[in-house]
Design a protein around this motif. Structure first.
Motif: not given
Lengths: 324, 370
Positions: B244-249, B256-261, B279-283, B307-310
């Motif tokens: 999970i940690d790996y995928t979140e990174h 916007n990467n369907a494969s990772a989600w 939830l805290p990660f995805a929000r 967090l998402p990049g700029e």
């Protein structure tokens, strides 16, 4: 929206056998019987089954019989394989001439393709793939002899090819792919075992295949291609979830891949047409309820009227048609 | 210097002295007039006419190897020719490692040929485990040319399962090399520790591949297979957490990467973990870019990495859907519906799907998609 150029497509298919200077043509001898099946199916759903000469087609099919093995090869002199064998049976079924084939030998050839694990091989050399499960099952159902194989094992093997995204791959552990999803979904329908499918998850994965230009792709992050109009839609139709995608956008995409001069449909707008993309583009339009195309039965990729007459499975969805 | 050693001119088989004793058999186009006459080019017509002749006489010889190679170079999909070539190799007791090297040169131009890959499998079944390890390297080279090639991935998994699993994997790719004979797979006993190393290296291999292209679904799939489904998979709560940690990174790199989600959802459903855990990660991924600077200010260093990049395109449709499902799962129908409404707006192509999801949620407030 572009019009569907039925007359041009009929002429295009008729011309396929005459195009003798085509450099690529000789390379496709191993697909010759399939090509005739694709062309004939396209003609049937366009309402022009007479556009090829029936007796010539049947004579060609019979000349592909491999008498050593008791099944059909793709071309006279080629070894028998389940792929041209199914095409031959489908062609004979469309012409209501399946009695011309040696059913008994076909059934024993087909049944012998099942492996102890439940999977099926394409020929006696052993390559296995869920495509071959579907092909063999459909061929046996068309011959009325599904009892000739171990159905439970066939189901168990397909179950082992299921992935975490709800889709199916070619072999155990292989990535989900729309083409393999079609064959597994249709095979499970033939076996009356749709309960094996994780239906919401799979239908969602299929809906996710639509790209902003309306076309469908085969796997995430891949390009759209007209042939997936059939692989993806057939499975969505069997799951009664065709409404989950934008059908107008897909119809526009398929129609834009037509060759307005020579007829035929390509993989995507601007590319060279071929008979494979022509039939699967038309099948896609059929499932989306295009008024100029007759109904295709997506479980077998055969004209619906023929499937109905033979008492085959008919439980699928076509847009614009009242659901029973 | 190449000009000193030019490619010899092509000689038709009918003009080759070593073939003078064979009478070519022209192609039978079926009944006449043929329905689909084929006008071959002379080179191909000549070679296949000699092939039909030796097929009838069942000759297995060195010259048959030359002939079949020539036809394969012209048409790699002719499966009868491949099969005949394999039978000839076995009949002549030819050195199969040489055939493997030859195939390594041919394959990169025929990566989509089922027949070429099947031939390679047949060779490996004869050569056994000692050759399998360098085959993994070969597959990696092939993937460098086409990283999503389906045949290459299936071949790689077949190698792993057939040669590096302690118990023969109940595989669908059991090939009978010659009729009536069982495949000869070397005894796999006492090599367990080597096998484990191969499977560990496989995870590192998917790391490398994802560093090249984080959107490659084939790699995500393969990683799941190796860690959770394959014959050497050892799923554990710790493994699920680290994945999970790996995928979140990875999602933070490209939201916007369907494969990772999909992989993330696979992890959660496989371990029966509720979606709401994340939830805290995805929000933050459901919020517009304009709100991101303030999120960054208040985040701890570790959180900031997730967090998402700029440059990310936000809000991310897959995150909206993830949250909607997580809320639906918790029975928070009203909140979930707001998100489905937003999805209708942001992903109009699947409008009907999102509306369906809303309706079913109203009927049974649990997520149908896990």
């Amino acid at each position: 929206m572009d019009a569907l150029l039925i007359d041009k497509h009929v002429k295009y298919i008729q011309s396929l056998g005459e195009n003798t200077d085509d450099l690529m043509y000789h390379l496709t001898a191993h697909l010759r019987l399939n090509a005739i099946y694709w062309g004939l199916t396209a003609l049937f759903i366009m309402g022009h089954p007479e556009a090829l000469v029936k007796e010539d087609v049947i004579a060609f099919v019979m000349s592909c019989w491999d008498d050593d093995e008791g099944a059909f090869g793709a071309h006279p002199g080629h070894d028998a394989h389940v792929l041209p064998t199914l095409s031959s049976i489908q062609i004979l079924v469309m012409y209501d001439e399946v009695e011309r084939a040696d059913k008994e030998r076909l059934v024993s050839y087909l049944a012998a393709r099942q492996n102890p694990s439940g999977s099926f091989s394409g020929d006696r050399w052993g390559e296995t793939d869920t495509r071959f499960s579907y092909i063999t099952l459909q061929a046996l159902e068309l011959l009325g002899r599904l009892d000739a194989i171990d159905k439970e094992k066939a189901v168990a093997h397909i179950r082992r090819c299921k992935n975490y995204d709800g889709g199916f791959g070619a072999t155990e552990g292989a990535e989900s792919h729309s083409g393999q999803v079609f064959v597994c979904t249709a095979a499970l329908t033939i076996l009356d075992r749709l309960d094996e499918i994780d239906q919401p998850n799979l239908a969602w994965w299929l809906a996710e295949r639509q790209l902003p230009n309306g076309g469908l792709n085969g796997r995430p992050e891949k390009l759209e291609d007209v042939c997936y109009s059939f692989w993806v839609l057939s499975a969505l139709s069997i799951l009664h979830k065709l409404k989950w995608i934008d059908s107008d956008a897909l119809i526009r995409f398929i129609l834009s891949a037509q060759d307005p001069d020579g007829g035929g449909i390509a993989d995507r707008p601007g590319d060279m047409v071929d008979v494979f993309h022509t039939v699967f583009g038309l099948c896609g339009l059929s499932l989306l309820g295009h008024p100029d195309v007759r109904e295709i039965n997506p479980i077998y990729c055969l004209p619906a009227e023929i499937a109905k007459k033979r008492g085959l499975h008919m439980n699928y969805q076509v847009l614009g048609k009242d659901e029973a | 210097m190449e000009f000193l050693n030019p490619e010899p001119p092509y000689i038709l088989f009918k003009d080759r002295p070593e073939w003078s004793d064979v009478t070519a058999v022209p192609q039978d186009d079926g009944p006449s007039p043929p329905l689909a006459p084929i006008m071959y080019n002379d080179k191909y017509k000549d070679a296949t006419s000699y092939f039909r002749a030796i097929y009838v006489s069942q000759e297995h010889s060195q010259r048959v190897l030359d002939l079949t190679l020539e036809i394969i170079k012209q048409n790699a999909s002719h499966y009868t020719v491949w099969q005949y070539r394999y039978r000839t190799l076995i009949a002549l007791n030819s050195p199969l490692t040489e055939e493997l090297h030859l195939l390594s040169k041919l394959l990169p131009t025929h990566l989509k040929s089922y027949q070429a890959w099947n031939h390679r499998r047949l060779l490996l079944l004869q050569l056994g485990k000692k050759s399998a390890r360098s085959e993994l390297a070969f597959a990696e080279i092939a993937l460098a040319k086409d990283a999503k090639n389906y045949h290459t991935w299936v071949y790689r998994e077949w190698l792993l399962c057939n040669f590096f699993a302690p118990m023969p994997f109940v595989t669908s790719t059991t090939i009978s090399p010659t009729e009536g004979e069982e495949p000869t797979i070397e005894d796999l006993d006492d090599e367990g520790w080597v096998d484990d190393e191969v499977w560990r290296e496989e995870v590192a291999f998917t790391d490398r591949m994802l560093e090249d292209d984080v959107r490659n679904n084939s790699v995500w799939h393969h990683r799941f297979f190796v860690l959770f489904e394959g014959p050497r998979a050892r799923p554990s709560p710790e493994l699920v957490q680290s994945e999970i940690d790996y995928t979140e990174h990875k999602i933070a790199l490209a939201p916007n990467n369907a494969s990772a989600w999909n992989y993330l959802r696979g992890l959660l459903s496989n371990s029966k973990t509720p979606l709401s855990t994340l939830l805290p990660f995805a929000r933050p991924y459901t919020l517009p870019q304009s709100l991101q600077p303030s999120l960054r200010v208040f985040a701890e260093a570790e959180e900031r990495e997730l967090l998402p990049g700029e440059n990310a395109q936000l809000p991310c449709v897959m995150a909206l859907e993830f949250i909607a499902d997580a809320l639906g799962e918790k029975g928070e129908v009203e909140e979930a519906n707001k998100l489905f409404d937003e999805l209708v707006e942001r992903d109009p192509i699947r409008k009907q799907f999102w509306e369906y999801r809303k309706r079913t949620l109203a009927q049974a407030p649990t997520a149908p998609v896990a």
